[in-house]
Design a protein around this motif. Structure first.
Motif, short mmCIF file in Angstrom:
data_model
loop_
_atom_site.label_atom_id
_atom_site.label_comp_id
_atom_site.label_asym_id
_atom_site.label_seq_id
_atom_site.Cartn_x
_atom_site.Cartn_y
_atom_site.Cartn_z
N ARG A 143 -4.05 -40.20 -22.32
CA ARG A 143 -2.91 -41.04 -22.68
C ARG A 143 -1.90 -40.95 -21.57
O ARG A 143 -1.47 -39.85 -21.19
N THR A 189 -4.11 -46.06 -22.54
CA THR A 189 -5.04 -44.98 -22.81
C THR A 189 -6.34 -45.26 -22.08
O THR A 189 -6.90 -46.35 -22.19
N CYS A 198 -6.74 -35.99 -13.21
CA CYS A 198 -6.91 -35.37 -14.53
C CYS A 198 -8.17 -34.52 -14.62
O CYS A 198 -8.46 -33.94 -15.66
N THR A 250 1.79 -41.46 -20.17
CA THR A 250 3.17 -41.58 -20.63
C THR A 250 4.09 -41.64 -19.42
O THR A 250 3.70 -41.31 -18.30
N HIS A 271 -8.91 -34.16 -24.54
CA HIS A 271 -7.76 -35.04 -24.80
C HIS A 271 -6.65 -34.57 -23.87
O HIS A 271 -6.33 -33.39 -23.82
N GLU A 272 -6.07 -35.51 -23.16
CA GLU A 272 -5.04 -35.14 -22.20
C GLU A 272 -3.93 -36.18 -22.20
O GLU A 272 -4.17 -37.35 -22.45
N GLU A 273 -2.72 -35.70 -21.91
CA GLU A 273 -1.60 -36.60 -21.73
C GLU A 273 -1.16 -36.47 -20.28
O GLU A 273 -1.00 -35.35 -19.78
#
Length: 73
Positions: A68, A59, A22, A70, A3-5
């Motif tokens: 995700r 997402t 990423c 931002t 899981h990464e932002e």
């Protein structure tokens, strides 16, 4: 699952570039191949456009990862 932002500091990033930045894939070409294989979803819908514009609030997910996006502060 990874899981990464990702904080985006411009209007958008190409899907294959996001996957590379990423660490989901090792190169832009590998990112294009992953998208073309149908293994990547954007906001829950399969995405086949390799350079689809990804904007803050979206997402991106696939087997073993979720990113995700931002807006950078």
């Amino acid at each position: 699952m990874q899981h990464e932002e990702f904080a985006l500091d411009k209007e958008y990033i190409a899907l294959n570039d996001l996957l590379k930045v990423c660490g989901v894939v090792d190169s832009g070409g590998a990112g294009k191949a992953l998208v073309a294989s149908g293994a990547v979803s954007v906001d829950g819908a399969q995405e086949l456009r390799k350079t689809c514009k990804i904007r803050p609030g979206q997402t991106v997910s696939g087997e073993g990862f979720e990113i995700r996006v931002t807006a950078a502060a």
